[in-house]
Design an enzyme around this catalytic site. Structure first.
Site, PDB file in Angstrom:
ATOM      1  N   SER A   1       0.490  -0.824   0.312  1.00 46.02           N
ATOM      2  CA  SER A   1      -0.064  -0.276   0.015  1.00 46.02           C
ATOM      3  C   SER A   1       0.950   1.240  -0.046  1.00 46.02           C
ATOM      4  CB  SER A   1      -1.193   0.075   1.363  1.00 46.02           C
ATOM      5  OG  SER A   1      -2.068   0.939   1.212  1.00 46.02           O
TER       6      SER A   1
ATOM      7  N   TYR B   1      -2.227  -1.571  10.372  1.00 47.78           N
ATOM      8  CA  TYR B   1      -1.824  -1.266   8.775  1.00 47.78           C
ATOM      9  C   TYR B   1      -0.670  -0.662   8.302  1.00 47.78           C
ATOM     10  CZ  TYR B   1      -4.108  -1.069   4.144  1.00 47.78           C
ATOM     11  OH  TYR B   1      -3.703  -1.638   3.028  1.00 47.78           O
TER      12      TYR B   1
HETATM   13  P1  NAD Z   1     -11.268  -6.374   0.044  1.00 50.15           P
HETATM   14  O1  NAD Z   1     -12.401  -5.970   0.606  1.00 50.15           O
HETATM   15  O2  NAD Z   1     -12.413  -5.866  -0.898  1.00 50.15           O
HETATM   16  O3  NAD Z   1     -11.395  -7.670  -0.232  1.00 50.15           O
HETATM   17  C1  NAD Z   1     -10.615  -8.490   0.699  1.00 50.15           C
HETATM   18  C2  NAD Z   1     -10.881  -9.851   0.474  1.00 50.15           C
HETATM   19  O4  NAD Z   1     -10.180 -10.573   1.360  1.00 50.15           O
HETATM   20  C3  NAD Z   1     -12.212 -10.334   0.330  1.00 50.15           C
HETATM   21  O5  NAD Z   1     -12.803 -11.442  -0.141  1.00 50.15           O
HETATM   22  C4  NAD Z   1     -12.136 -11.326   2.398  1.00 50.15           C
HETATM   23  O6  NAD Z   1     -13.116 -12.624   2.573  1.00 50.15           O
HETATM   24  C5  NAD Z   1     -10.745 -12.037   2.042  1.00 50.15           C
HETATM   25  N1  NAD Z   1     -10.070 -12.163   3.608  1.00 50.15           N
HETATM   26  C6  NAD Z   1     -10.079 -11.422   4.215  1.00 50.15           C
HETATM   27  N2  NAD Z   1      -9.408 -12.129   5.771  1.00 50.15           N
HETATM   28  C7  NAD Z   1      -9.351 -13.587   4.888  1.00 50.15           C
HETATM   29  C8  NAD Z   1      -8.209 -14.348   5.276  1.00 50.15           C
HETATM   30  N3  NAD Z   1      -8.000 -14.026   6.832  1.00 50.15           N
HETATM   31  N4  NAD Z   1      -8.544 -15.534   4.705  1.00 50.15           N
HETATM   32  C9  NAD Z   1      -8.269 -15.238   4.049  1.00 50.15           C
HETATM   33  N5  NAD Z   1      -8.901 -14.273   2.640  1.00 50.15           N
HETATM   34  C10 NAD Z   1      -9.759 -13.106   3.547  1.00 50.15           C
HETATM   35  O7  NAD Z   1     -10.319  -5.302  -0.175  1.00 50.15           O
HETATM   36  P2  NAD Z   1      -9.206  -4.633  -0.566  1.00 50.15           P
HETATM   37  O8  NAD Z   1      -9.626  -2.840  -1.475  1.00 50.15           O
HETATM   38  O9  NAD Z   1      -9.257  -5.681  -2.470  1.00 50.15           O
HETATM   39  O10 NAD Z   1      -8.246  -4.976  -0.466  1.00 50.15           O
HETATM   40  C11 NAD Z   1      -6.695  -6.180  -0.485  1.00 50.15           C
HETATM   41  C12 NAD Z   1      -5.297  -6.033  -0.556  1.00 50.15           C
HETATM   42  O11 NAD Z   1      -5.301  -4.497  -0.858  1.00 50.15           O
HETATM   43  C13 NAD Z   1      -5.103  -6.112   0.614  1.00 50.15           C
HETATM   44  O12 NAD Z   1      -4.268  -6.952   1.143  1.00 50.15           O
HETATM   45  C14 NAD Z   1      -5.457  -4.182   1.421  1.00 50.15           C
HETATM   46  O13 NAD Z   1      -4.715  -3.812   2.243  1.00 50.15           O
HETATM   47  C15 NAD Z   1      -5.073  -4.036   0.094  1.00 50.15           C
HETATM   48  N6  NAD Z   1      -5.344  -2.138  -0.161  1.00 50.15           N
HETATM   49  C16 NAD Z   1      -6.087  -2.324  -0.631  1.00 50.15           C
HETATM   50  C17 NAD Z   1      -6.165  -0.479  -1.085  1.00 50.15           C
HETATM   51  C18 NAD Z   1      -7.284   0.060  -1.399  1.00 50.15           C
HETATM   52  O14 NAD Z   1      -7.964   0.716  -0.911  1.00 50.15           O
HETATM   53  N7  NAD Z   1      -8.936  -0.391  -1.310  1.00 50.15           N
HETATM   54  C19 NAD Z   1      -4.797   0.478  -1.359  1.00 50.15           C
HETATM   55  C20 NAD Z   1      -3.856  -0.334  -0.779  1.00 50.15           C
HETATM   56  C21 NAD Z   1      -3.934  -2.085  -0.074  1.00 50.15           C
END
Ligand code: NAD
Length: 259
Positions: A141, A154
Site C-alpha cells: 500500500s 496496517y
Molecule cells: P476487499 O475487502 O475488497 O477484499 C479483501 C478480501 O480478503 C475479501 O474477499 C476477504 O474475504 C479476504 N480475506 C480477509 N481476511 C482473510 C483471511 N484471513 N484469509 C483469506 N482471505 C481473507 O479489500 P481490497 O481493497 O480488495 O484489499 C485487498 C488488498 O489490497 C489488502 O491487502 C489491502 O490492504 C490492499 N490495499 C487496498 C487498498 C484499497 O484502497 N482498497 C489500497 C492499498 C492496499
C-alpha cells in the site's frame, strides 16, 4: 496471452483488488486459484472465470497454517504446478493507538504478515521443487511507505511486507523466484467503503471530507486508483521474464506518494 499455461494463486480474490487480478490473469491465459476466507465468494468468482479447468475457489484462512498448506496442495492437485502467488488478502481497522484493542492489533498483523509468510512458504516449497522459478507478489500500500493517523497496525504490516519481499528476493534468486510489492493508493473496494464512515466519525468530519481532504488530498488529480490499475501492475510483475525485477516495490497511487 502473457500468462499462457501459468498457474496463479491469488489470496483474498473473492472481492475487490484480488478479484480483478484473478480476472486479468485468466484473461491472459493463466489458470487461477481463488483462495479466500469467503468460500462462497471464491467459488462464485471462479465460476465467473469459466470454472473447473480454468479457475477454482479454495476456502483458506491465510492465518491458519493447516488451511494454507491444504489450499496450496489443492491448487497443485487441480492444475499440476504453481508459477505465481499474489498474497493479497487483507483487512483494515481504524482507531487511535490509545484506543486500539490488542486483539484487533494482532488480528490485523496476523492476516497481513502471518498470511504473507504462510502462503509464501507453501508457494516456495512448490516452486523450488518444480525448479521452474516463479513470481511472488505482495499487496502492499502507499502505507508501505507513508503513515496515516488511525492505522497503526496496517502501516506496520504494510511496511513489513517490503522487508519480507526483499528476503524472498534474496533467498529465491537461485531458484529463479522473484518477489515484489505493489503499493496502491486508495481504491474503492468494500475495504475502503467501510473506512469512510469510520474515519468520518473518528475525525469528526463529513464522509465527503474524508474522501477529499484525507484519502485523495495528496494525489496529483484527486482520483481514486482503480482495481484495473492495480491488476495491470500485478500482470507486469507476474509476466516479467527475468530476475532483473526483484525485491522492488511499485507505487500505483495517482502520485499520492512519489519516490
Ligand atoms: P476487499 O475487502 O475488497 O477484499 C479483501 C478480501 O480478503 C475479501 O474477499 C476477504 O474475504 C479476504 N480475506 C480477509 N481476511 C482473510 C483471511 N484471513 N484469509 C483469506 N482471505 C481473507 O479489500 P481490497 O481493497 O480488495 O484489499 C485487498 C488488498 O489490497 C489488502 O491487502 C489491502 O490492504 C490492499 N490495499 C487496498 C487498498 C484499497 O484502497 N482498497 C489500497 C492499498 C492496499
Amino acid at each position: 496471452m502473457r500468462l499462457k499455461d501459468k498457474v496463479a494463486v491469488v489470496t483474498g480474490a473473492a472481492s475487490g483488488i484480488g478479484k480483478e487480478i484473478a480476472r486479468t490473469y485468466a484473461r491472459e491465459g493463466a489458470k487461477v486459484v481463488i483462495a479466500d476466507l469467503d468460500q462462497k465468494g471464491a467459488d462464485a468468482a471462479a465460476a465467473e472465470l469459466g470454472g473447473a479447468g480454468r479457475a477454482i475457489g479454495v476456502a483458506m484462512d491465510v492465518t491458519n497454517e493447516a488451511q494454507v498448506d491444504a489450499g496450496m496442495a489443492k491448487a497443485v492437485a487441480a492444475f499440476g504446478r504453481l508459477d505465481v502467488l499474489v498474497s493479497n488478502a487483507g483487512i483494515q481497522i481504524v482507531a487511535p493507538i490509545e484506543d486500539f484493542a490488542f486483539a484487533k492489533w494482532k488480528q490485523l498483523l496476523a492476516i497481513h504478515l502471518d498470511g504473507a509468510f504462510l502462503t509464501t512458504r507453501a508457494a516456495l516449497r512448490q516452486m523450488y521443487s518444480q525448479g521452474t522459478g516463479g513470481s511472488i507478489i505482495y499487496m502492499g500500500s502507499v502505507h508501505s511507505k507513508e503513515a496515516s493517523v488511525l492505522k497503526a497496525p496496517y502501516v506496520t504490516a504494510k511496511h513489513g511486507l517490503i522487508g519480507l519481499a526483499k528476503v524472498v528476493a534474496k533467498e529465491g534468486a537461485k531458484h529463479g523466484v522473484r518477489a515484489n510489492v505493489i503499493c496502491p493508493g486508495f481504491v474503492r473496494t468494500p475495504l475502503v467503503d467501510k473506512q469512510i464512515p469510520e474515519q468520518a466519525k473518528e475525525l469528526g468530519i463529513s464522509e465527503e471530507a474524508v474522501i477529499k481532504q484525507v484519502m485523495l488530498k495528496d494525489t496529483v488529480d484527486g482520483e481514486f486508483t482503480t482495481v484495473a490499475d492495480v491488476a495491470e501492475a500485478a500482470l507486469f510483475f507476474a509476466a516479467f521474464p527475468s530476475n532483473a525485477l526483484t525485491g522492488q516495490s511499485l507505487v500505483v497511487s495517482h502520485g499520492w506518494f512519489m519516490q
